[in-house]
Design an enzyme around this catalytic site. Sequence first.
Site, PDB file in Angstrom:
ATOM      1  N   HIS A   1       0.824  -1.200   0.000  1.00 42.75           N
ATOM      2  CA  HIS A   1       0.000   0.000   0.000  1.00 42.75           C
ATOM      3  C   HIS A   1       0.861   1.253   0.000  1.00 42.75           C
ATOM      4  CE1 HIS A   1       0.619  -1.347   4.166  1.00 42.75           C
ATOM      5  NE2 HIS A   1       0.651  -0.073   4.487  1.00 42.75           N
ATOM      6  N   GLY A   2       0.256   2.310  -0.490  1.00 44.03           N
ATOM      7  CA  GLY A   2       0.937   3.594  -0.522  1.00 44.03           C
ATOM      8  C   GLY A   2      -0.065   4.719  -0.354  1.00 44.03           C
TER       9      GLY A   2
END
Length: 150
Positions: A67-68
Site C-alpha cells: 500500500h501507498g
Amino acid sequence: MKLSSIINKDCSKAAVLFNSKKRILEYVSELAHEQLPQLEQHHILSALMNREKLGSTGIGKGIALPHGRMEGIEQVFAILLVSEQTIPFDAIDNRPVDIFVALIVPEGDNQQHLKTLSAIADKLKNKEFCKQLRHASSDSELYNIIAAQD
C-alpha cells in the site's frame, strides 16, 4: 466492508505471471494509473516501494497487502492480483506470496487506511476464501469470488 466497493472488475487479475516484488509492484502501479490517470505511474510505484522499505507488507500465508499513500485521491482504491507462481516478498513468515491486495489510500486519512487494512486482512484469514481466489481461472471469476464474499 465489501471488497467489491474498492476493487473493480478491471483491477481483479487472476494467474498473473511475475517473478519479483519489484515487477509485481510495477504492474500494480500500471493498473492503478490506468484507473486513476490523475496520478503519475512513477509516483504510485514510489509510494509502494517507499512503504516496502519500511518493512515488508507480506502478512504471511502467501498474502501481501502492499500500500501507498497518495495525494490527489479521495477514497481508497484497491487492486487484487493472484499470481500463477509464488513470488519472494520478504513476508513475516518467510513464505513466498501469491495473493496481493494492493491499496492506494488518500494522504492523511490514517483511520480509514487502518480500518481498510484490518478489514481486508480479516477477510483473507478465511482459508476457503483464499483457496477460491487461488483457483480462479479468469479475471471475471476472480472478481465474482470477491463480489460473492461481500
